[in-house]
Write a protein that holds these residues in place. Structure first.
Motif, PDB file in Angstrom:
ATOM      1  N   LEU A  93       0.893  -1.163   0.000  1.00 40.17           N
ATOM      2  CA  LEU A  93       0.000   0.000   0.000  1.00 40.17           C
ATOM      3  C   LEU A  93       0.926   1.205   0.000  1.00 40.17           C
ATOM      4  CD1 LEU A  93      -1.742  -2.295   1.496  1.00 40.17           C
ATOM      5  CD2 LEU A  93      -3.176  -0.367   2.108  1.00 40.17           C
ATOM      6  N   LEU A  94       0.902   1.961  -1.085  1.00 40.13           N
ATOM      7  CA  LEU A  94       1.833   3.068  -1.264  1.00 40.13           C
ATOM      8  C   LEU A  94       1.073   4.380  -1.323  1.00 40.13           C
ATOM      9  CD1 LEU A  94       4.124   1.419  -3.972  1.00 40.13           C
ATOM     10  CD2 LEU A  94       4.364   1.367  -1.473  1.00 40.13           C
ATOM     11  N   VAL A  95       1.484   5.318  -0.482  1.00 39.68           N
ATOM     12  CA  VAL A  95       0.821   6.612  -0.383  1.00 39.68           C
ATOM     13  C   VAL A  95       1.781   7.702  -0.831  1.00 39.68           C
ATOM     14  CG1 VAL A  95      -0.318   8.260   1.138  1.00 39.68           C
ATOM     15  CG2 VAL A  95      -0.601   5.794   1.534  1.00 39.68           C
ATOM     16  N   GLY A  96       1.376   8.478  -1.827  1.00 34.02           N
ATOM     17  CA  GLY A  96       2.187   9.581  -2.308  1.00 34.02           C
ATOM     18  C   GLY A  96       1.991   9.789  -3.798  1.00 34.02           C
ATOM     19  N   GLU A  97       2.924  10.517  -4.388  1.00 32.57           N
ATOM     20  CA  GLU A  97       2.887  10.771  -5.831  1.00 32.57           C
ATOM     21  C   GLU A  97       3.608   9.652  -6.580  1.00 32.57           C
ATOM     22  OE1 GLU A  97       2.663  15.574  -6.118  1.00 32.57           O
ATOM     23  OE2 GLU A  97       4.635  14.692  -6.262  1.00 32.57           O
ATOM     24  N   TRP A  98       3.312   9.533  -7.863  1.00 30.65           N
ATOM     25  CA  TRP A  98       3.895   8.497  -8.712  1.00 30.65           C
ATOM     26  C   TRP A  98       4.090   9.090 -10.104  1.00 30.65           C
ATOM     27  CZ3 TRP A  98       5.232   3.982  -6.488  1.00 30.65           C
ATOM     28  CH2 TRP A  98       5.623   2.920  -7.312  1.00 30.65           C
ATOM     29  N   GLU A 128      -3.463  -3.011  -8.297  1.00 31.79           N
ATOM     30  CA  GLU A 128      -4.850  -3.461  -8.277  1.00 31.79           C
ATOM     31  C   GLU A 128      -5.844  -2.333  -8.034  1.00 31.79           C
ATOM     32  OE1 GLU A 128      -4.754  -6.585  -5.285  1.00 31.79           O
ATOM     33  OE2 GLU A 128      -4.622  -8.063  -6.895  1.00 31.79           O
ATOM     34  N   GLU A 129      -5.432  -1.320  -7.265  1.00 41.87           N
ATOM     35  CA  GLU A 129      -6.325  -0.214  -6.953  1.00 41.87           C
ATOM     36  C   GLU A 129      -5.532   1.087  -6.914  1.00 41.87           C
ATOM     37  OE1 GLU A 129      -9.010  -0.676  -3.592  1.00 41.87           O
ATOM     38  OE2 GLU A 129      -8.596  -2.835  -3.597  1.00 41.87           O
ATOM     39  N   LEU A 130      -6.206   2.175  -7.238  1.00 35.27           N
ATOM     40  CA  LEU A 130      -5.610   3.501  -7.167  1.00 35.27           C
ATOM     41  C   LEU A 130      -6.703   4.481  -6.759  1.00 35.27           C
ATOM     42  CD1 LEU A 130      -3.117   5.332  -7.710  1.00 35.27           C
ATOM     43  CD2 LEU A 130      -4.026   5.646 -10.015  1.00 35.27           C
ATOM     44  N   HIS A 131      -6.465   5.225  -5.674  1.00 38.09           N
ATOM     45  CA  HIS A 131      -7.460   6.176  -5.171  1.00 38.09           C
ATOM     46  C   HIS A 131      -6.781   7.507  -4.890  1.00 38.09           C
ATOM     47  CE1 HIS A 131     -10.224   2.824  -4.597  1.00 38.09           C
ATOM     48  NE2 HIS A 131      -9.195   2.168  -4.078  1.00 38.09           N
ATOM     49  N   ARG A 132      -7.355   8.577  -5.395  1.00 40.84           N
ATOM     50  CA  ARG A 132      -6.837   9.921  -5.141  1.00 40.84           C
ATOM     51  C   ARG A 132      -7.171  10.323  -3.717  1.00 40.84           C
ATOM     52  NH1 ARG A 132      -7.079  15.325  -8.210  1.00 40.84           N
ATOM     53  NH2 ARG A 132      -5.528  16.422  -6.969  1.00 40.84           N
ATOM     54  N   LEU A 133      -6.256  11.035  -3.092  1.00 39.17           N
ATOM     55  CA  LEU A 133      -6.439  11.494  -1.718  1.00 39.17           C
ATOM     56  C   LEU A 133      -6.552  13.012  -1.672  1.00 39.17           C
ATOM     57  CD1 LEU A 133      -3.686   9.334   0.014  1.00 39.17           C
ATOM     58  CD2 LEU A 133      -6.155   8.949   0.048  1.00 39.17           C
ATOM     59  N   PRO A 134      -7.212  13.545  -0.647  1.00 39.39           N
ATOM     60  CA  PRO A 134      -7.146  14.994  -0.436  1.00 39.39           C
ATOM     61  C   PRO A 134      -5.687  15.358  -0.163  1.00 39.39           C
ATOM     62  CG  PRO A 134      -8.746  13.955   1.046  1.00 39.39           C
ATOM     63  CD  PRO A 134      -8.000  12.867   0.358  1.00 39.39           C
ATOM     64  N   THR A 135      -5.220  16.463  -0.689  1.00 39.19           N
ATOM     65  CA  THR A 135      -3.802  16.796  -0.556  1.00 39.19           C
ATOM     66  C   THR A 135      -3.596  18.268  -0.245  1.00 39.19           C
ATOM     67  OG1 THR A 135      -3.583  17.275  -2.909  1.00 39.19           O
ATOM     68  CG2 THR A 135      -3.111  15.021  -2.228  1.00 39.19           C
ATOM     69  N   ASP A 141      -1.282  13.371  -4.229  1.00 40.04           N
ATOM     70  CA  ASP A 141      -1.141  12.074  -3.577  1.00 40.04           C
ATOM     71  C   ASP A 141      -2.272  11.115  -3.928  1.00 40.04           C
ATOM     72  OD1 ASP A 141       1.141  12.952  -2.327  1.00 40.04           O
ATOM     73  OD2 ASP A 141       0.154  13.422  -0.444  1.00 40.04           O
ATOM     74  N   HIS A 142      -1.891   9.841  -3.961  1.00 43.79           N
ATOM     75  CA  HIS A 142      -2.818   8.730  -4.163  1.00 43.79           C
ATOM     76  C   HIS A 142      -2.457   7.636  -3.172  1.00 43.79           C
ATOM     77  CE1 HIS A 142      -3.005  10.730  -8.083  1.00 43.79           C
ATOM     78  NE2 HIS A 142      -4.171  10.130  -8.256  1.00 43.79           N
ATOM     79  N   VAL A 143      -3.373   6.716  -2.956  1.00 45.48           N
ATOM     80  CA  VAL A 143      -3.035   5.463  -2.291  1.00 45.48           C
ATOM     81  C   VAL A 143      -3.222   4.378  -3.347  1.00 45.48           C
ATOM     82  CG1 VAL A 143      -5.358   5.120  -1.311  1.00 45.48           C
ATOM     83  CG2 VAL A 143      -3.407   3.918  -0.335  1.00 45.48           C
ATOM     84  N   ALA A 144      -2.210   3.554  -3.496  1.00 43.11           N
ATOM     85  CA  ALA A 144      -2.242   2.474  -4.492  1.00 43.11           C
ATOM     86  C   ALA A 144      -2.019   1.146  -3.789  1.00 43.11           C
ATOM     87  CB  ALA A 144      -1.162   2.687  -5.550  1.00 43.11           C
ATOM     88  N   VAL A 145      -2.771   0.149  -4.201  1.00 42.11           N
ATOM     89  CA  VAL A 145      -2.633  -1.211  -3.677  1.00 42.11           C
ATOM     90  C   VAL A 145      -1.991  -2.052  -4.772  1.00 42.11           C
ATOM     91  CG1 VAL A 145      -3.860  -3.228  -2.768  1.00 42.11           C
ATOM     92  CG2 VAL A 145      -4.707  -0.911  -2.266  1.00 42.11           C
ATOM     93  N   TRP A 146      -0.902  -2.722  -4.411  1.00 45.71           N
ATOM     94  CA  TRP A 146      -0.142  -3.544  -5.356  1.00 45.71           C
ATOM     95  C   TRP A 146      -0.070  -4.987  -4.869  1.00 45.71           C
ATOM     96  CZ3 TRP A 146       2.449  -1.300  -9.651  1.00 45.71           C
ATOM     97  CH2 TRP A 146       2.424   0.098  -9.701  1.00 45.71           C
ATOM     98  N   ARG A 147      -0.090  -5.949  -5.781  1.00 41.58           N
ATOM     99  CA  ARG A 147       0.049  -7.384  -5.483  1.00 41.58           C
ATOM    100  C   ARG A 147       1.286  -7.903  -6.194  1.00 41.58           C
ATOM    101  NH1 ARG A 147      -1.251 -11.079  -8.836  1.00 41.58           N
ATOM    102  NH2 ARG A 147      -2.743  -9.755  -9.889  1.00 41.58           N
ATOM    103  N   ARG A 148       2.095  -8.700  -5.493  1.00 39.51           N
ATOM    104  CA  ARG A 148       3.315  -9.254  -6.089  1.00 39.51           C
ATOM    105  C   ARG A 148       2.977 -10.167  -7.263  1.00 39.51           C
ATOM    106  NH1 ARG A 148       8.463  -9.431  -4.268  1.00 39.51           N
ATOM    107  NH2 ARG A 148       7.915  -8.973  -2.100  1.00 39.51           N
ATOM    108  N   ARG A 149       3.737 -10.022  -8.339  1.00 40.16           N
ATOM    109  CA  ARG A 149       3.586 -10.901  -9.514  1.00 40.16           C
ATOM    110  C   ARG A 149       4.123 -12.278  -9.159  1.00 40.16           C
ATOM    111  NH1 ARG A 149       2.968  -7.696 -14.239  1.00 40.16           N
ATOM    112  NH2 ARG A 149       3.590  -5.531 -13.876  1.00 40.16           N
ATOM    113  N   ARG A 150       3.461 -13.302  -9.594  1.00 41.58           N
ATOM    114  CA  ARG A 150       3.925 -14.681  -9.391  1.00 41.58           C
ATOM    115  C   ARG A 150       4.266 -15.292 -10.744  1.00 41.58           C
ATOM    116  NH1 ARG A 150       5.779 -14.564  -4.623  1.00 41.58           N
ATOM    117  NH2 ARG A 150       4.253 -14.045  -3.049  1.00 41.58           N
TER     118      ARG A 150
END
Length: 151
Positions: A93-98, A128-135, A141-150
């Motif tokens: 779960l990554l919070v910030g700019e990209w 898997e997910e990307l949501h904009r945050l109040p900044t 800033d966004h919060v992004a949810v990532w899943r490891r590739r298998r």
């Protein structure tokens, strides 16, 4: 909620751009243009529920999601990369700019994560997910949810 929170007690020069803790970083020589000085306290007093820890704490908890919020201030440094390389779990779960979602005031990769960190995340994980945050003004800033590739 079942949450473990860790933070470093003070800023470490070894994680500045060019520092060696994660195998180097991008940009300037270690310490040049650094946002803080070695040993400077970060973000004021730590809440009692937040324990002392850094990348080694990420390594100790592969069964949990790794949450990083602005680990590479100004988009430079290697703290985020050190945490990512130590982590063996499946969720980020990554919070910030990209890259592509920033005003690009200092760099095209944004203010929160180094370009090297972003490349490594994109190579090893699927967003898997990307949501904009109040900044604050000037941030995207966004919060992004990532899943490891298998394989």
């Amino acid at each position: 909620a079942d949450v473990l929170a860790f933070d470093t007690e003070a800023w470490q020069l070894s994680f500045a751009a060019g520092g060696g803790a994660a195998g180097g970083g991008e940009g300037t020589a270690a310490g040049e243009g650094a946002p803080f000085t070695e040993g400077e306290a970060l973000m004021g007093a730590r809440e009692a529920c937040v324990e002392q820890g850094g990348p080694e704490a990420a390594a100790a908890h592969p069964d949990r999601a790794l949450v990083l919020m602005w680990p590479d201030y100004g988009g430079r440094g290697s703290y985020g990369l050190a945490c990512l390389r130590a982590y063996r779990g499946d969720r980020l779960l990554l919070v910030g700019e990209w890259r592509g979602a920033t005003f690009g005031r200092r760099s095209e990769s944004g203010e929160s994560f180094s370009a090297e960190f972003q490349r490594e995340v994109e190579a090893g994980f699927v967003r898997e997910e990307l949501h904009r945050l109040p900044t604050w003004p000037g941030s995207l800033d966004h919060v992004a949810v990532w899943r490891r590739r298998r394989a």
